[in-house]
Design an enzyme around this catalytic site. Sequence first.
Site, mmCIF file in Angstrom:
data_model
loop_
_atom_site.group_PDB
_atom_site.id
_atom_site.type_symbol
_atom_site.label_atom_id
_atom_site.label_comp_id
_atom_site.label_asym_id
_atom_site.label_seq_id
_atom_site.Cartn_x
_atom_site.Cartn_y
_atom_site.Cartn_z
ATOM 1 N N ASP A 1 1.583 -7.330 1.535
ATOM 2 C CA ASP A 1 1.105 -6.158 1.451
ATOM 3 C C ASP A 1 2.919 -5.877 1.957
ATOM 4 O O ASP A 1 3.079 -5.411 2.339
ATOM 5 C CB ASP A 1 0.361 -5.820 2.733
ATOM 6 C CG ASP A 1 0.456 -4.200 2.937
ATOM 7 O OD1 ASP A 1 0.751 -3.757 2.023
ATOM 8 O OD2 ASP A 1 -0.039 -4.051 4.803
ATOM 9 N N HIS B 1 0.703 -1.553 -0.404
ATOM 10 C CA HIS B 1 0.086 0.354 0.123
ATOM 11 C C HIS B 1 0.540 1.161 -0.105
ATOM 12 O O HIS B 1 0.555 2.212 -0.072
ATOM 13 C CB HIS B 1 -0.859 0.216 1.329
ATOM 14 C CG HIS B 1 -0.182 0.058 2.715
ATOM 15 N ND1 HIS B 1 -0.263 -0.453 3.536
ATOM 16 C CD2 HIS B 1 -0.350 0.941 3.249
ATOM 17 C CE1 HIS B 1 0.490 -0.648 4.521
ATOM 18 N NE2 HIS B 1 0.838 0.832 4.456
ATOM 19 N N SER C 1 4.626 4.397 10.532
ATOM 20 C CA SER C 1 5.592 2.955 9.877
ATOM 21 C C SER C 1 5.234 2.197 9.582
ATOM 22 O O SER C 1 6.049 0.917 9.717
ATOM 23 C CB SER C 1 5.416 2.625 12.048
ATOM 24 O OG SER C 1 3.968 2.172 11.560
#
Length: 959
Positions: free
Chosen positions: A92, A61, A175
């Site tokens: 991801d 993402h 993060s």
Amino acid sequence: MPDTPKLTAQTWEATLERSIRSIVSITANHVRSFDTETSGAYSATGFLVDAKRGIILTNRHVVSPAPILALAILSNYEEVELRPIYRDPVHDFGFMQFDVSKVRFMQLEEIPLSPERARVGLEIRVVGNDAGEKLSILAGTLARLDRPAPDYGQGEYNDFNTFYLQAASSTSGGSSGSPVLDIEGHAVALNAGGASKASSSYYLPLDRVKRALKYIQAGEQVPRGTLQADFEYFPYDELRRLGLKISMEEQIRQRFPNETGMLVVKSLLPKGPAADKLTPGDIVIECNGQPIANFIQLFTVIDDSVGQTMTLTVVRGSSSKLLTYTLLVQDMHSITPDRFVEVGGGVVNELSYQLARSYGQPCGGVYVATSGHMLASASAWRKSIIVAVNNIPTPNLDAFIDAISTLPDGARVPCRFYTLQKAFKEKIMIMHVDRHWHKCRVAVRNDKTGLWDFTDLPPPPPSQPYAPATAFYPTISAALHPAPAVMPSFVAIDFHLPFLVDGMKGTQFYGTGLVVSTNPPLVVCDRDTIPISIGDIFVTFANSVIIPGKLVYLHPHFNFVVLTYDSDLLADTPVKPATFSDTPLTQGDECYLIGVGTDQSPVIKKTTVSNVGNIGTRECSPPRWRAMNVEGIKVDDPVGTQGGVLCDNEGKVQALWVNYSSQDEKGNDITFMSGLDIANVRAVVEPFMRGEYPKLRMIDVEFWTMRIAAARSLGLTDQWVQRIESDPNSKHSLLYVLSLLDTTTPCSQMLKVGDIVLELEGQVATGMKDLDRACNKETVQMTILREGKELRLTVPTVPLLGTGTNRIIAWAGALIQMPYKAVLEQVSNVPTGVYISCTLYGSPASTALRPGVWITEVDGIPVSNLDEFLDAAHHHERKVVRSRQGSFVDAHVPQDPPSPPLGHSDDAAQSQGYVRIKIQARNGVVSVIAMKLDPIYWSTTQLLPDPDSVSGWRMVDVL
């Protein structure tokens, strides 16, 4: 006794000091909405996994399926440009790359990937850009290795078909992409997300990441297969309820003693490879004849079998039926879109596997990532699927391109679509084809450059001229008198705004217009229907014939505009111009409110004028047009309409019934209806009817009225009180200056806020109507009361041009214009420069600039108008080119000897594409920012008037 050898224990301090050099802070920008992503800026973290090649690992993402521009800030604050090279279709993670030769001042180090080190109880550190901080170190302990993938919501990116690790380290925004380190500095997982209501963080295992990295390092495409099936890990107790026999469980437990469950089919996509074979609830036992129990075992086979067949053995139902299926493994990249079409300011792409899974739809179909100007005209908003355009089916993007290519500019065609939230309910709406406001082109992702390559679609076919058509108005009962005399004068008006300029916040406007002349053809409507000069206007006659309209006059103070149209297009339509009354409405008068309802049906009510008083509007944010210096007519119990008129018993119009737009004290938009005396409209319309342009003037300040009692406190003498009270038209009030509209005009320099008007052109001025005495004069004689003293002034007026904004420049995603009237009235000292009216999401301007400020300098060059701004922008572009070529001097000019390296005059900011801009806010605060330009996705264009075009405007590329 011999010395005991010392053991060197690994410490977190040493590990972190070494690892921090491999971790980068990422700032990125989605330059277009695409698939699950919307345009805009974000920050994240990544870390170096191949120092030789400059490969950075981060989240999927972050790399994003959408077109992005990204930068990495190294630990020593060097900046490098990142190129996205891989984003996994499902999991991801993704990779970015940078040119290692661009790093000058530090030695690059990589972090090894060690998924096998992850275990429950392992002490970890998550190091990265947490909550926007450059560097943050969060501690935690791995608590789970088999957590389900986090769910970020329907329609968003979601990972699936994998386990996640879980720990209590409470990471937050920024993060994403941080390494999860063990004490020896190995990455055991990749930080991906966290729970907003708990201190849990979720980490992606690195098994599939490590596999993908090997392919990328070899310069090969990462094979990714799919059955378009969603699997879920169930513990053994739940599996027994689904039909797993004890004997089968025993065999699996013996084969995989560390496993506590097995995979179950959760869902299947329609038309997928397994859609007509597998069923939700099937327990997966074997793959290619080999027992399996977890995601890694299953998807190792699937990913290595792209384009080939595989067998899957499942247990189904309470009868524990054992079934084996042969399935063709599909290439997952084939259902992951890598191109889009830009059309009418919107973006469409094929429906991805991600979104199809989220809504249970088959992959493919034309998905609206953002509607823009054209698709919004049909209310086909984001997350819609276009089924057909102009009755041409659009099952895929190629079919959509073919359909769009057949449509001429300005055509009105049916668009059939449905929303993903309500896939069972199709809609069909009329879409206005736009090939004049925005470019129409196809973009294809180029993984070699990390950019998207644009190809313009062919020019549209020639626009077909509107064919003349005849329509007849519905018959209205004579019992609704005098509506039959007025209704043939009403038209419906649609206004579509392509750009948010002049303080606009909406793009679709509609309302009612009144035909006031057929020779020449003229229509008036309120400025809540047509608020600014830029946009497409469509006029509907008799609810039947739609033709384009063109703006001819935009009143700067009063709430109306004047349009024209081509009367030949109406053939024999019996359009009837309204008849004006010479009798103004006063308090207590009876009249008829005749208007058009929201369903275009006539609305009529006999009513009484309850009040004639000042129209009060507030300054808006963002600044936009508002009515001032005008009186409004209020009636008893008005009925709801889109607009209309107040007329007498014969149907003669005494006032327009118009909608006013303003804001309340909290900044919320409000509207209210009121009557506008037709005399104000006639002053503009009648010159047009004579073939002349209105030559009206005004005193360029905002007035309000004051009670005589208040004026006495400010020094008003009894002599003036007697004169005001004895005037037959007096309202026992006085005009005073409420605010200055433009401090640079001579008028504003002579008058001051608080000045009380005693006389205007030799007569007392007690109401807004008295300001009409200035409408034909270049100067007016005024007697004012200022600070207790009477002054006689000759005040210059300004012309009412009625043109509005006449030029827009789009630069780096900022819409730039000269400051308009609504802006100038909110500034005490008007800056010298150009005004930013809007910044587009995903553009350089959206991250560095903000609407509502002036650009006063570009690279140190002052700018005072749009031409100077373009010259300064071009000057900067030439400097950037010379900088990248290594020379800032003209070849024909003698050059000085080269300077030593420390004194070298290269401009690092310019060579990296930055431009320095000085801006000034409305409150006078001046600041300087450096903005990184993006000529690839955000070129420079300008919007210019073009009387020969249907819209009255044309878009021009600025080279």
